[in-house]
Design a protein around this motif. Structure first.
Motif, PDB file in Angstrom:
ATOM      1  N   LYS A   1       0.990  -1.253  -0.023  1.00 42.78           N
ATOM      2  CA  LYS A   1      -0.008   0.036   0.079  1.00 42.78           C
ATOM      3  C   LYS A   1       0.756   1.302   0.063  1.00 42.78           C
ATOM      4  N   GLY A   2       2.186   1.083  -0.269  1.00 39.18           N
ATOM      5  CA  GLY A   2       3.004   2.096  -0.112  1.00 39.18           C
ATOM      6  C   GLY A   2       3.433   2.629   1.086  1.00 39.18           C
ATOM      7  N   LEU A   3       3.293   1.840   2.296  1.00 40.50           N
ATOM      8  CA  LEU A   3       3.851   2.433   3.672  1.00 40.50           C
ATOM      9  C   LEU A   3       5.152   2.193   3.977  1.00 40.50           C
ATOM     10  N   GLY A   4       5.916   0.990   3.337  1.00 40.44           N
ATOM     11  CA  GLY A   4       7.216   0.776   3.479  1.00 40.44           C
ATOM     12  C   GLY A   4       8.039   1.632   2.874  1.00 40.44           C
ATOM     13  N   MET A   5       7.514   1.929   1.792  1.00 40.86           N
ATOM     14  CA  MET A   5       8.320   3.054   0.851  1.00 40.86           C
ATOM     15  C   MET A   5       8.177   4.289   1.515  1.00 40.86           C
ATOM     16  N   MET A   6       7.007   4.780   1.998  1.00 38.61           N
ATOM     17  CA  MET A   6       6.924   5.980   2.843  1.00 38.61           C
ATOM     18  C   MET A   6       8.055   5.902   3.812  1.00 38.61           C
ATOM     19  N   ILE A   7       7.942   4.901   4.678  1.00 37.44           N
ATOM     20  CA  ILE A   7       8.754   4.768   5.853  1.00 37.44           C
ATOM     21  C   ILE A   7      10.292   4.852   5.462  1.00 37.44           C
ATOM     22  N   ALA A   8      10.580   4.143   4.476  1.00 36.18           N
ATOM     23  CA  ALA A   8      12.219   3.985   4.015  1.00 36.18           C
ATOM     24  C   ALA A   8      12.486   5.440   3.488  1.00 36.18           C
ATOM     25  N   ARG A   9      11.500   6.302   3.048  1.00 31.83           N
ATOM     26  CA  ARG A   9      11.888   7.633   2.487  1.00 31.83           C
ATOM     27  C   ARG A   9      12.250   8.516   3.593  1.00 31.83           C
ATOM     28  N   GLU A  10      11.510   8.349   4.739  1.00 30.83           N
ATOM     29  CA  GLU A  10      11.489   9.129   5.993  1.00 30.83           C
ATOM     30  C   GLU A  10      12.943   8.892   6.799  1.00 30.83           C
ATOM     31  N   LEU A  11      13.267   7.432   6.795  1.00 35.38           N
ATOM     32  CA  LEU A  11      14.683   7.081   7.060  1.00 35.38           C
ATOM     33  C   LEU A  11      15.823   7.570   6.335  1.00 35.38           C
ATOM     34  N   TYR A  12      15.412   7.753   5.169  1.00 39.08           N
ATOM     35  CA  TYR A  12      16.367   8.142   4.290  1.00 39.08           C
ATOM     36  C   TYR A  12      16.746   9.833   4.619  1.00 39.08           C
ATOM     37  N   LEU A  13      15.636  10.501   4.953  1.00 40.59           N
ATOM     38  CA  LEU A  13      15.790  11.799   5.162  1.00 40.59           C
ATOM     39  C   LEU A  13      16.449  11.940   6.385  1.00 40.59           C
ATOM     40  N   LEU A  14      16.112  11.077   7.357  1.00 33.27           N
ATOM     41  CA  LEU A  14      16.984  11.125   8.590  1.00 33.27           C
ATOM     42  C   LEU A  14      18.555  10.747   8.494  1.00 33.27           C
ATOM     43  N   ALA A  15      18.718   9.709   7.747  1.00 32.94           N
ATOM     44  CA  ALA A  15      20.137   9.584   7.230  1.00 32.94           C
ATOM     45  C   ALA A  15      20.842  10.640   6.909  1.00 32.94           C
ATOM     46  N   ILE A  16      20.127  11.760   5.808  1.00 31.25           N
ATOM     47  CA  ILE A  16      20.659  12.755   5.425  1.00 31.25           C
ATOM     48  C   ILE A  16      21.080  13.710   6.635  1.00 31.25           C
ATOM     49  N   SER A  17      20.285  13.855   7.421  1.00 27.57           N
ATOM     50  CA  SER A  17      20.130  14.825   8.646  1.00 27.57           C
ATOM     51  C   SER A  17      21.409  14.294   9.612  1.00 27.57           C
TER      52      SER A  17
ATOM     53  N   VAL B   1      23.812   7.080  -0.387  1.00 24.60           N
ATOM     54  CA  VAL B   1      22.914   7.842   0.030  1.00 24.60           C
ATOM     55  C   VAL B   1      22.374   8.746  -1.254  1.00 24.60           C
ATOM     56  N   ASN B   2      23.256   9.484  -1.958  1.00 21.53           N
ATOM     57  CA  ASN B   2      22.812  10.260  -3.240  1.00 21.53           C
ATOM     58  C   ASN B   2      22.295   9.436  -4.057  1.00 21.53           C
ATOM     59  N   GLU B   3      22.806   8.010  -4.455  1.00 22.95           N
ATOM     60  CA  GLU B   3      22.473   7.534  -5.723  1.00 22.95           C
ATOM     61  C   GLU B   3      21.202   7.244  -5.234  1.00 22.95           C
ATOM     62  N   MET B   4      20.916   6.631  -3.943  1.00 13.66           N
ATOM     63  CA  MET B   4      19.523   6.150  -3.332  1.00 13.66           C
ATOM     64  C   MET B   4      18.609   7.216  -3.799  1.00 13.66           C
ATOM     65  N   TRP B   5      18.823   8.489  -3.626  1.00 17.15           N
ATOM     66  CA  TRP B   5      17.870   9.635  -3.735  1.00 17.15           C
ATOM     67  C   TRP B   5      17.530   9.599  -5.222  1.00 17.15           C
ATOM     68  N   LYS B   6      18.398   9.578  -6.194  1.00 17.02           N
ATOM     69  CA  LYS B   6      18.098   9.576  -7.648  1.00 17.02           C
ATOM     70  C   LYS B   6      16.985   8.225  -8.128  1.00 17.02           C
ATOM     71  N   GLU B   7      17.386   7.047  -7.183  1.00 18.18           N
ATOM     72  CA  GLU B   7      16.488   6.029  -7.587  1.00 18.18           C
ATOM     73  C   GLU B   7      15.224   6.292  -7.003  1.00 18.18           C
ATOM     74  N   LEU B   8      14.966   6.626  -5.620  1.00 18.26           N
ATOM     75  CA  LEU B   8      13.831   6.892  -5.125  1.00 18.26           C
ATOM     76  C   LEU B   8      12.844   8.034  -5.896  1.00 18.26           C
ATOM     77  N   GLU B   9      13.520   9.151  -6.308  1.00 13.50           N
ATOM     78  CA  GLU B   9      12.960  10.121  -7.064  1.00 13.50           C
ATOM     79  C   GLU B   9      12.288   9.301  -8.362  1.00 13.50           C
ATOM     80  N   GLU B  10      12.998   8.633  -9.019  1.00 17.65           N
ATOM     81  CA  GLU B  10      12.650   7.752 -10.328  1.00 17.65           C
ATOM     82  C   GLU B  10      11.298   6.945  -9.891  1.00 17.65           C
ATOM     83  N   TYR B  11      11.500   6.250  -8.719  1.00 18.93           N
ATOM     84  CA  TYR B  11      10.364   5.310  -8.545  1.00 18.93           C
ATOM     85  C   TYR B  11       9.035   6.129  -8.120  1.00 18.93           C
TER      86      TYR B  11
END
Length: 194
Positions: A105-121, A174-184
């Motif tokens: 339902k997209g929940l795992g991807m939403m949480i992964a995105r938030e964890l990614y943003l935490l990783a950047i911070s 992390v930078n590569e992941m962001w590109k992949e996540l944006e495309e997804y």
């Protein structure tokens, strides 16, 4: 952090960081996971001492934990574990758990995105995930997010029943992941779930 999001099926969920007061909710969530999910976890998450350690590690800053709530129930949890040793300080590790009824339902991807943003911070440059070979759905999710398989260690770990399993280690810049996540997200109906 306190975000209201909608899943693909319209269910409204709140994403926020885990707090000490969430101990009972977390215990109920982890205990509700089916045995076939819990068997591949590193520790017995139904053990009271394990729950105490989870709360403690969040409080000490060793990890960042995000929970997803449907009304008053935790339905998913994510972890960004931070490496404190100097030679690996640029690494973080992600772990995700999603209730069976809330998958796809997209929940795992939403949480992964938030964890990614935490990783950047937290100035994390590389993120790793570790899982046992039978966890094909998790391997697929992280592959789609841009993680690459770095190693397979045959019979390296034992599941909670004592069966030896191959350990899969995946890594992502992390930078590569962001590109992949944006495309997804561009290719999915992400806009509808925000």
């Amino acid at each position: 952090m306190n975000k209201n999001v909608k899943l693909k099926d319209g269910t409204e969920i709140v994403l926020r960081q885990l707090k000490k007061k969430d101990r009972k909710l977390l215990t109920a969530f982890l205990s509700s996971l089916p045995k076939e999910d819990r068997i591949y976890l590193r520790v017995d998450v139904t053990d009271k001492e394990t729950i105490k350690q989870i709360i403690k590690s969040s409080k000490l800053g060793e990890s960042r934990r995000i929970i997803a709530l449907d009304k008053e129930n935790i339905v998913a949890a994510g972890l960004l574990e931070l490496e404190k040793r100097k030679w690996k300080k640029h690494f973080g590790e992600i772990r995700l758990l999603v209730s069976k009824d809330y998958r796809r339902k997209g929940l795992g991807m939403m949480i992964a995105r938030e964890l990614y943003l935490l990783a950047i911070s937290e100035k994390v440059e590389e993120i790793i995930v570790k899982m046992m070979k039978p966890q094909v759905a998790a391997i697929d999710i992280f592959s789609r997010m841009g993680f690459k398989q770095e190693a397979v260690l045959p019979d390296y770990v034992k599941d909670l029943e004592g069966t030896k399993r191959d350990l899969i280690i995946m890594r992502c810049d992390v930078n590569e992941m962001w590109k992949e996540l944006e495309e997804y997200l561009e290719d999915s109906d992400w806009q509808r779930t925000r």
